[in-house]
Design a protein around this motif. Structure first.
Motif, PDB file in Angstrom:
ATOM      1  N   VAL A  30       0.932  -1.212  -0.007  1.00 44.53           N
ATOM      2  CA  VAL A  30      -0.050  -0.006   0.142  1.00 44.53           C
ATOM      3  C   VAL A  30       0.936   1.273   0.133  1.00 44.53           C
ATOM      4  CG1 VAL A  30      -1.555   1.241   1.331  1.00 44.53           C
ATOM      5  CG2 VAL A  30      -1.700  -1.186   1.192  1.00 44.53           C
ATOM      6  N   GLY A  31       0.879   2.065  -1.101  1.00 46.73           N
ATOM      7  CA  GLY A  31       1.964   2.968  -1.113  1.00 46.73           C
ATOM      8  C   GLY A  31       3.337   2.418  -1.411  1.00 46.73           C
ATOM      9  N   GLN A  32       4.331   2.959  -0.605  1.00 46.15           N
ATOM     10  CA  GLN A  32       5.469   2.165  -0.374  1.00 46.15           C
ATOM     11  C   GLN A  32       5.664   1.245   0.678  1.00 46.15           C
ATOM     12  OE1 GLN A  32       8.057   2.489  -2.797  1.00 46.15           O
ATOM     13  NE2 GLN A  32       6.323   3.428  -3.959  1.00 46.15           N
ATOM     14  N   ILE A  33       4.632   0.806   1.564  1.00 46.16           N
ATOM     15  CA  ILE A  33       4.785   0.212   2.563  1.00 46.16           C
ATOM     16  C   ILE A  33       4.448  -1.179   2.104  1.00 46.16           C
ATOM     17  CG2 ILE A  33       3.739  -0.522   5.049  1.00 46.16           C
ATOM     18  CD1 ILE A  33       2.974   2.702   5.138  1.00 46.16           C
ATOM     19  N   VAL A  34       5.353  -2.421   2.431  1.00 47.60           N
ATOM     20  CA  VAL A  34       4.966  -3.809   2.207  1.00 47.60           C
ATOM     21  C   VAL A  34       4.335  -4.357   3.287  1.00 47.60           C
ATOM     22  CG1 VAL A  34       6.177  -6.047   1.875  1.00 47.60           C
ATOM     23  CG2 VAL A  34       7.151  -3.880   0.803  1.00 47.60           C
ATOM     24  N   PHE A  35       3.259  -4.880   3.055  1.00 52.01           N
ATOM     25  CA  PHE A  35       2.152  -5.806   3.874  1.00 52.01           C
ATOM     26  C   PHE A  35       2.325  -7.409   3.968  1.00 52.01           C
ATOM     27  CE2 PHE A  35      -0.907  -4.883   0.597  1.00 52.01           C
ATOM     28  CZ  PHE A  35      -1.498  -5.952   0.656  1.00 52.01           C
ATOM     29  N   ALA A  36       2.991  -7.687   2.673  1.00 52.20           N
ATOM     30  CA  ALA A  36       3.182  -9.326   2.637  1.00 52.20           C
ATOM     31  C   ALA A  36       4.226  -9.184   1.442  1.00 52.20           C
ATOM     32  CB  ALA A  36       1.917  -9.657   2.215  1.00 52.20           C
ATOM     33  N   ALA A  37       5.164 -10.410   1.725  1.00 52.97           N
ATOM     34  CA  ALA A  37       6.242 -10.547   0.718  1.00 52.97           C
ATOM     35  C   ALA A  37       6.500 -12.080   0.812  1.00 52.97           C
ATOM     36  CB  ALA A  37       7.336  -9.757   1.140  1.00 52.97           C
ATOM     37  N   PHE A  38       6.929 -12.605  -0.443  1.00 52.52           N
ATOM     38  CA  PHE A  38       7.537 -13.973  -0.538  1.00 52.52           C
ATOM     39  C   PHE A  38       8.726 -14.181  -0.838  1.00 52.52           C
ATOM     40  CE2 PHE A  38       3.052 -13.851  -1.683  1.00 52.52           C
ATOM     41  CZ  PHE A  38       2.606 -15.094  -0.949  1.00 52.52           C
ATOM     42  N   SER A  39       9.225 -15.481  -0.112  1.00 51.00           N
ATOM     43  CA  SER A  39      10.709 -15.852  -0.419  1.00 51.00           C
ATOM     44  C   SER A  39      10.620 -16.197  -1.994  1.00 51.00           C
ATOM     45  CB  SER A  39      10.683 -17.217   0.284  1.00 51.00           C
ATOM     46  OG  SER A  39       9.996 -18.229   0.076  1.00 51.00           O
ATOM     47  N   ARG A  40      11.841 -16.207  -2.493  1.00 50.56           N
ATOM     48  CA  ARG A  40      12.177 -16.332  -3.934  1.00 50.56           C
ATOM     49  C   ARG A  40      11.429 -17.703  -4.208  1.00 50.56           C
ATOM     50  NH1 ARG A  40      16.968 -13.647  -2.846  1.00 50.56           N
ATOM     51  NH2 ARG A  40      16.995 -11.568  -4.102  1.00 50.56           N
ATOM     52  N   ASP A  41      11.548 -18.820  -3.496  1.00 55.58           N
ATOM     53  CA  ASP A  41      10.899 -20.063  -3.885  1.00 55.58           C
ATOM     54  C   ASP A  41       9.474 -20.169  -3.641  1.00 55.58           C
ATOM     55  OD1 ASP A  41      10.826 -20.537  -1.064  1.00 55.58           O
ATOM     56  OD2 ASP A  41      12.231 -22.094  -1.115  1.00 55.58           O
ATOM     57  N   GLU A  42       8.881 -19.024  -2.882  1.00 51.78           N
ATOM     58  CA  GLU A  42       7.334 -19.023  -2.826  1.00 51.78           C
ATOM     59  C   GLU A  42       6.971 -19.932  -1.826  1.00 51.78           C
ATOM     60  OE1 GLU A  42       5.568 -18.606  -6.565  1.00 51.78           O
ATOM     61  OE2 GLU A  42       6.383 -16.802  -7.135  1.00 51.78           O
ATOM     62  N   THR A  43       7.731 -20.357  -0.868  1.00 49.70           N
ATOM     63  CA  THR A  43       7.241 -21.457   0.135  1.00 49.70           C
ATOM     64  C   THR A  43       6.848 -20.461   1.643  1.00 49.70           C
ATOM     65  OG1 THR A  43       9.516 -21.979   0.828  1.00 49.70           O
ATOM     66  CG2 THR A  43       8.296 -23.300  -0.873  1.00 49.70           C
ATOM     67  N   ILE A  44       7.603 -19.456   1.751  1.00 51.03           N
ATOM     68  CA  ILE A  44       7.560 -18.665   3.194  1.00 51.03           C
ATOM     69  C   ILE A  44       6.991 -17.201   2.697  1.00 51.03           C
ATOM     70  CG2 ILE A  44       8.895 -17.630   4.834  1.00 51.03           C
ATOM     71  CD1 ILE A  44       9.602 -20.277   5.120  1.00 51.03           C
ATOM     72  N   MET A  45       5.950 -16.852   3.477  1.00 54.58           N
ATOM     73  CA  MET A  45       5.370 -15.570   3.104  1.00 54.58           C
ATOM     74  C   MET A  45       5.907 -14.695   4.542  1.00 54.58           C
ATOM     75  SD  MET A  45       1.400 -14.500   2.695  1.00 54.58           S
ATOM     76  CE  MET A  45       0.932 -14.800   4.345  1.00 54.58           C
ATOM     77  N   GLY A  46       6.331 -13.321   4.408  1.00 53.06           N
ATOM     78  CA  GLY A  46       6.431 -12.635   5.580  1.00 53.06           C
ATOM     79  C   GLY A  46       5.121 -11.730   5.503  1.00 53.06           C
ATOM     80  N   PHE A  47       4.816 -11.198   6.578  1.00 53.49           N
ATOM     81  CA  PHE A  47       3.393 -10.222   6.760  1.00 53.49           C
ATOM     82  C   PHE A  47       3.574  -9.491   7.868  1.00 53.49           C
ATOM     83  CE2 PHE A  47       2.570 -14.263   8.871  1.00 53.49           C
ATOM     84  CZ  PHE A  47       1.984 -13.901   9.968  1.00 53.49           C
ATOM     85  N   GLY A  48       2.871  -8.330   7.731  1.00 56.51           N
ATOM     86  CA  GLY A  48       2.946  -7.280   8.766  1.00 56.51           C
ATOM     87  C   GLY A  48       2.143  -7.981  10.008  1.00 56.51           C
ATOM     88  N   PHE A  49       2.805  -7.807  11.151  1.00 55.39           N
ATOM     89  CA  PHE A  49       2.034  -8.351  12.296  1.00 55.39           C
ATOM     90  C   PHE A  49       2.712  -7.520  13.693  1.00 55.39           C
ATOM     91  CE2 PHE A  49       1.331 -11.452  15.921  1.00 55.39           C
ATOM     92  CZ  PHE A  49      -0.051 -11.592  15.447  1.00 55.39           C
ATOM     93  N   PRO A  50       1.846  -7.010  14.483  1.00 54.65           N
ATOM     94  CA  PRO A  50       2.263  -6.227  15.665  1.00 54.65           C
ATOM     95  C   PRO A  50       3.411  -6.974  16.333  1.00 54.65           C
ATOM     96  CG  PRO A  50       0.002  -6.502  15.745  1.00 54.65           C
ATOM     97  CD  PRO A  50       0.456  -7.328  14.618  1.00 54.65           C
ATOM     98  N   ARG A  51       4.573  -6.086  16.438  1.00 58.46           N
ATOM     99  CA  ARG A  51       5.713  -6.473  17.075  1.00 58.46           C
ATOM    100  C   ARG A  51       5.550  -6.914  18.437  1.00 58.46           C
ATOM    101  NH1 ARG A  51       8.154  -2.008  17.007  1.00 58.46           N
ATOM    102  NH2 ARG A  51       8.808  -2.267  14.815  1.00 58.46           N
ATOM    103  N   GLU A  52       4.754  -6.352  19.212  1.00 55.11           N
ATOM    104  CA  GLU A  52       4.436  -6.890  20.739  1.00 55.11           C
ATOM    105  C   GLU A  52       3.748  -8.130  20.727  1.00 55.11           C
ATOM    106  OE1 GLU A  52       1.216  -3.918  19.195  1.00 55.11           O
ATOM    107  OE2 GLU A  52       3.453  -3.939  19.242  1.00 55.11           O
ATOM    108  N   GLU A  53       3.053  -8.646  19.671  1.00 56.47           N
ATOM    109  CA  GLU A  53       2.319  -9.714  19.758  1.00 56.47           C
ATOM    110  C   GLU A  53       2.968 -11.313  18.857  1.00 56.47           C
ATOM    111  OE1 GLU A  53      -1.637  -9.421  18.440  1.00 56.47           O
ATOM    112  OE2 GLU A  53      -1.871  -7.292  19.421  1.00 56.47           O
ATOM    113  N   ARG A  54       4.228 -10.625  18.578  1.00 55.72           N
ATOM    114  CA  ARG A  54       5.079 -11.590  17.482  1.00 55.72           C
ATOM    115  C   ARG A  54       5.309 -12.948  18.268  1.00 55.72           C
ATOM    116  NH1 ARG A  54       9.410  -8.804  14.306  1.00 55.72           N
ATOM    117  NH2 ARG A  54      10.316  -8.191  16.600  1.00 55.72           N
ATOM    118  N   ALA A  55       5.778 -12.777  19.600  1.00 49.74           N
ATOM    119  CA  ALA A  55       6.442 -13.890  20.434  1.00 49.74           C
ATOM    120  C   ALA A  55       5.514 -14.800  20.506  1.00 49.74           C
ATOM    121  CB  ALA A  55       7.055 -13.445  21.396  1.00 49.74           C
TER     122      ALA A  55
END
Length: 121
Positions: A30-55
Motif C-alpha cells: 500500500v503506497g511504499q509500505i509492504v504488507f506481505a512478501a514472499f521468499s524467492r521459492d514462494e514457500t514462505i510468506m512474510g507479513f505485517g504483524f504487531p511486534r508486541e504480539e509476535r512472540a
C-alpha cells in the motif's frame, strides 16, 4: 495448502493494494509500505504483524510461524510456511497486515461492508 495465487487474489482485492516485484520477490504494498512478501521459492510468506504480539504468535505454532530474518527484526513482521497455512487463516493474516498500512478511514470503509462484497465475504 495456500499458494501465492491464493494470496494474490485476496491481497489485490483490498483497496489501494498492489503487487510489486523487487529483486525477484513478490511483494504486496500500500503506497511504499509492504504488507506481505514472499521468499524467492514462494514457500514462505512474510507479513505485517504487531511486534508486541509476535512472540506469542510464533510460540503458538513454531512449525508454522517463523520469526523475521535478523535484518527485519526491527519491523512489525512475522513469516509463515505456506504449506501449513489454510485459506481462512491466510485471508485473516493478509487483511490484518493490510489494515496496518492503510488510513483508518479506508480500513473502516472496508470493514463496514464496502470491501466485503468485493472479496466475496
Amino acid at each position: 495448502m495456500v499458494t501465492i495465487d491464493d494470496v494474490r487474489a485476496v491481497a489485490l482485492a483490498l483497496p489501494r493494494a498492489y503487487e510489486a516485484l523487487v529483486r525477484d520477490r513478490v511483494k504486496f504494498r500500500v503506497g511504499q509500505i509492504v504488507f506481505a512478501a514472499f521468499s524467492r521459492d514462494e514457500t514462505i510468506m512474510g507479513f505485517g504483524f504487531p511486534r508486541e504480539e509476535r512472540a506469542g504468535l510464533i510460540a503458538s505454532d513454531p512449525e508454522k510461524f517463523l520469526p523475521p530474518l535478523p535484518a527485519d527484526e526491527r519491523y512489525q513482521w512475522v513469516r509463515v510456511r505456506l504449506a501449513l497455512l489454510d485459506a481462512d487463516e491466510m485471508r485473516e493474516l493478509i487483511t490484518d497486515a493490510w489494515r496496518m498500512c492503510v488510513p483508518k478511514k479506508v480500513a473502516a470503509e472496508y470493514d463496514s461492508g464496502i470491501g466485503a462484497v468485493k472479496d466475496g465475504r
